[in-house]
Enzyme design. Structure first.
Site, PDB file in Angstrom:
ATOM      1  N   ASN A 186       0.971  -1.091   0.112  1.00 49.53           N
ATOM      2  CA  ASN A 186       0.046  -0.046  -0.084  1.00 49.53           C
ATOM      3  C   ASN A 186       0.880   1.090   0.031  1.00 49.53           C
ATOM      4  O   ASN A 186       1.383   1.522   1.030  1.00 49.53           O
ATOM      5  CB  ASN A 186      -0.886  -0.047   1.231  1.00 49.53           C
ATOM      6  CG  ASN A 186      -1.635   1.344   1.246  1.00 49.53           C
ATOM      7  OD1 ASN A 186      -1.696   1.834   0.300  1.00 49.53           O
ATOM      8  ND2 ASN A 186      -2.402   1.514   2.498  1.00 49.53           N
ATOM      9  N   LYS A 194       0.180   4.256  -0.240  1.00 48.49           N
ATOM     10  CA  LYS A 194      -0.660   5.368   0.501  1.00 48.49           C
ATOM     11  C   LYS A 194      -0.290   6.610  -0.645  1.00 48.49           C
ATOM     12  O   LYS A 194      -0.345   6.453  -1.828  1.00 48.49           O
ATOM     13  CB  LYS A 194      -0.185   5.652   1.732  1.00 48.49           C
ATOM     14  CG  LYS A 194      -0.161   4.528   2.700  1.00 48.49           C
ATOM     15  CD  LYS A 194      -0.082   4.557   3.938  1.00 48.49           C
ATOM     16  CE  LYS A 194      -0.179   3.109   4.703  1.00 48.49           C
ATOM     17  NZ  LYS A 194      -0.256   3.275   6.116  1.00 48.49           N
ATOM     18  N   HIS A 196      -9.586   0.993   4.905  1.00 44.43           N
ATOM     19  CA  HIS A 196      -8.158   1.280   5.434  1.00 44.43           C
ATOM     20  C   HIS A 196      -8.491   2.442   6.521  1.00 44.43           C
ATOM     21  O   HIS A 196      -9.320   2.913   6.506  1.00 44.43           O
ATOM     22  CB  HIS A 196      -7.321   1.863   4.516  1.00 44.43           C
ATOM     23  CG  HIS A 196      -5.814   1.839   4.933  1.00 44.43           C
ATOM     24  ND1 HIS A 196      -5.476   2.666   6.019  1.00 44.43           N
ATOM     25  CD2 HIS A 196      -4.731   1.087   4.823  1.00 44.43           C
ATOM     26  CE1 HIS A 196      -4.175   2.327   6.362  1.00 44.43           C
ATOM     27  NE2 HIS A 196      -3.833   1.447   5.712  1.00 44.43           N
ATOM     28  N   GLU A 200      -6.928   4.571   7.803  1.00 47.64           N
ATOM     29  CA  GLU A 200      -6.627   6.012   7.331  1.00 47.64           C
ATOM     30  C   GLU A 200      -7.790   6.590   6.775  1.00 47.64           C
ATOM     31  O   GLU A 200      -8.239   7.904   6.990  1.00 47.64           O
ATOM     32  CB  GLU A 200      -5.265   6.088   6.617  1.00 47.64           C
ATOM     33  CG  GLU A 200      -4.368   5.976   7.397  1.00 47.64           C
ATOM     34  CD  GLU A 200      -2.916   5.375   6.618  1.00 47.64           C
ATOM     35  OE1 GLU A 200      -2.970   5.465   5.555  1.00 47.64           O
ATOM     36  OE2 GLU A 200      -2.013   4.910   7.180  1.00 47.64           O
ATOM     37  N   GLU A 216      -5.495  -5.219  10.268  1.00 46.92           N
ATOM     38  CA  GLU A 216      -4.316  -4.169  10.470  1.00 46.92           C
ATOM     39  C   GLU A 216      -4.489  -3.328  11.679  1.00 46.92           C
ATOM     40  O   GLU A 216      -5.362  -2.463  11.883  1.00 46.92           O
ATOM     41  CB  GLU A 216      -4.091  -3.077   9.162  1.00 46.92           C
ATOM     42  CG  GLU A 216      -4.003  -3.529   7.854  1.00 46.92           C
ATOM     43  CD  GLU A 216      -3.544  -2.620   7.028  1.00 46.92           C
ATOM     44  OE1 GLU A 216      -2.465  -2.808   6.527  1.00 46.92           O
ATOM     45  OE2 GLU A 216      -4.085  -1.638   7.026  1.00 46.92           O
ATOM     46  N   GLY A 257       2.583   2.194  10.599  1.00 49.64           N
ATOM     47  CA  GLY A 257       3.341   3.268  10.739  1.00 49.64           C
ATOM     48  C   GLY A 257       4.167   3.561  11.965  1.00 49.64           C
ATOM     49  O   GLY A 257       4.651   4.534  12.120  1.00 49.64           O
ATOM     50  N   SER A 263       3.290  -2.341  10.132  1.00 49.04           N
ATOM     51  CA  SER A 263       5.057  -2.384  10.190  1.00 49.04           C
ATOM     52  C   SER A 263       5.534  -3.759  10.204  1.00 49.04           C
ATOM     53  O   SER A 263       6.509  -4.344  10.617  1.00 49.04           O
ATOM     54  CB  SER A 263       5.066  -2.252  11.874  1.00 49.04           C
ATOM     55  OG  SER A 263       4.665  -0.730  12.225  1.00 49.04           O
TER      56      SER A 263
HETATM   57  P1  13P Z   1       2.899   0.210   7.385  1.00 49.60           P
HETATM   58  O1  13P Z   1       3.590  -1.164   6.908  1.00 49.60           O
HETATM   59  O2  13P Z   1       3.760   1.406   7.160  1.00 49.60           O
HETATM   60  O3  13P Z   1       2.843   0.141   8.982  1.00 49.60           O
HETATM   61  O4  13P Z   1       1.712   0.457   6.835  1.00 49.60           O
HETATM   62  C1  13P Z   1       0.705  -0.525   7.024  1.00 49.60           C
HETATM   63  C2  13P Z   1      -0.518  -0.221   6.193  1.00 49.60           C
HETATM   64  O5  13P Z   1      -1.307   0.628   6.609  1.00 49.60           O
HETATM   65  C3  13P Z   1      -0.832  -0.860   5.171  1.00 49.60           C
HETATM   66  O6  13P Z   1      -1.964  -0.739   4.680  1.00 49.60           O
END
Ligand code: 13P
Length: 256
Positions: free
Chosen positions: A13, A15, A99, A101, A171, A177, A217
């Site tokens: 992803n 982002k 997601h 976010e 997740e 992150g 992560s």
């Molecule tokens: P990270 O791997 O940067 O923690 O992000 C995970 C994520 O949100 C994947 O959709």
């Protein structure tokens, strides 16, 4: 992973990172570093404007393109939105929905996530449905109840045939992150619980066939251990998917 019954999927992803012009060199580097024979599907989910470039560059390397969001509407006066029809028309194979976010910054709720997943399925795109608890919820001991609700709501009205195209990504929000990965036991426990929820709704066979990914992560160092868990069928990777060598290492770890 349990390859006998289901596909392993390693999905990145990106982002709101990278640009279309950076895709070709990225894929070249990825190709150089990833194993020649692979047992997983590899997907990179980019902003919608970059999908055509990803499809073009990823073809030979067998890297599929995915979106990160979709409108629940089919078409019409929804300025700024992208429809499932439009994604399908350019050849998008996968798309993330729900997601954390999007849930956090855009107020998306579980029924909207469900509508988006259904819109994608209508057009033959595999939804990668994200679920996961906050740190407060984990500390309050309600993780499984909350995630079970999210899964149930996201799958509302989706039949067993459509379920075969669905991918669930667990997740935990506190792991995204933050560099704070869930332990393989924590991740396995919830992924196993998600499969149990699906089993209750659809029965043993469909549940056995659904790929459930872990995200939060995941990196080149911890991927192998997470992917060795019986109910973790791949990863949804943020930060580490922006680094071709690290992403290739995660792909290699899924070959175990
Ligand atoms: P990270 O791997 O940067 O923690 O992000 C995970 C994520 O949100 C994947 O959709």
């Amino acid at each position: 992973m349990n390859r006998k019954y289901r596909k392993t999927v390693i999905a990145g992803n990106w982002k709101m990172n990278m640009t279309a012009s950076e895709i070709k060199p990225f894929i070249e580097q990825l190709k150089e570093n990833m194993p020649k024979t692979r047992t997983c599907d590899v997907v990179l989910c980019t902003p919608a404007v970059m999908i055509p470039a990803m499809i073009k560059a990823g073809k030979e390397a067998k890297v599929a393109a995915g979106g990160q969001d979709v409108s629940k509407y089919e078409k019409g006066a929804y300025t700024g939105e992208v429809s499932a029809t439009q994604l399908a028309d350019i050849g998008t194979k996968y798309c993330i929905v729900g997601h954390s976010e999007r849930r956090q910054y855009h107020g998306e709720d579980d029924m909207l996530v469900n509508a988006k997943a259904r819109a994608l399925l209508e057009k033959g795109i595999a939804p990668i449905i994200c679920v996961g608890e906050s740190l407060e919820q984990r500390e309050a001991g309600v993780t499984m109840e909350y995630v079970a609700y999210q899964v149930k709501a996201a799958l509302n009205g989706i039949d067993a045939t459509q379920l075969r195209r669905c991918i669930i990504a667990y997740e935990p929000i506190w792991a995204i992150g933050t560099g704070k990965t869930a332990t393989s036991e924590q991740a396995q426990e919830v992924c196993e619980g998600i499969r149990a929820v699906i089993r209750k709704i659809y029965g043993a066979r469909p549940a056995r066939a659904v790929s459930i990914l872990y995200g939060g992560s995941m990196n080149a160092k911890n991927a192998a251990e997470l992917l060795a868990q019986p109910d973790i069928d791949g990863g949804l990777i943020g930060g580490a998917s922006l680094k071709p060598v690290d992403f290739a290492t995660i792909i290699a770890a899924s070959n175990q």
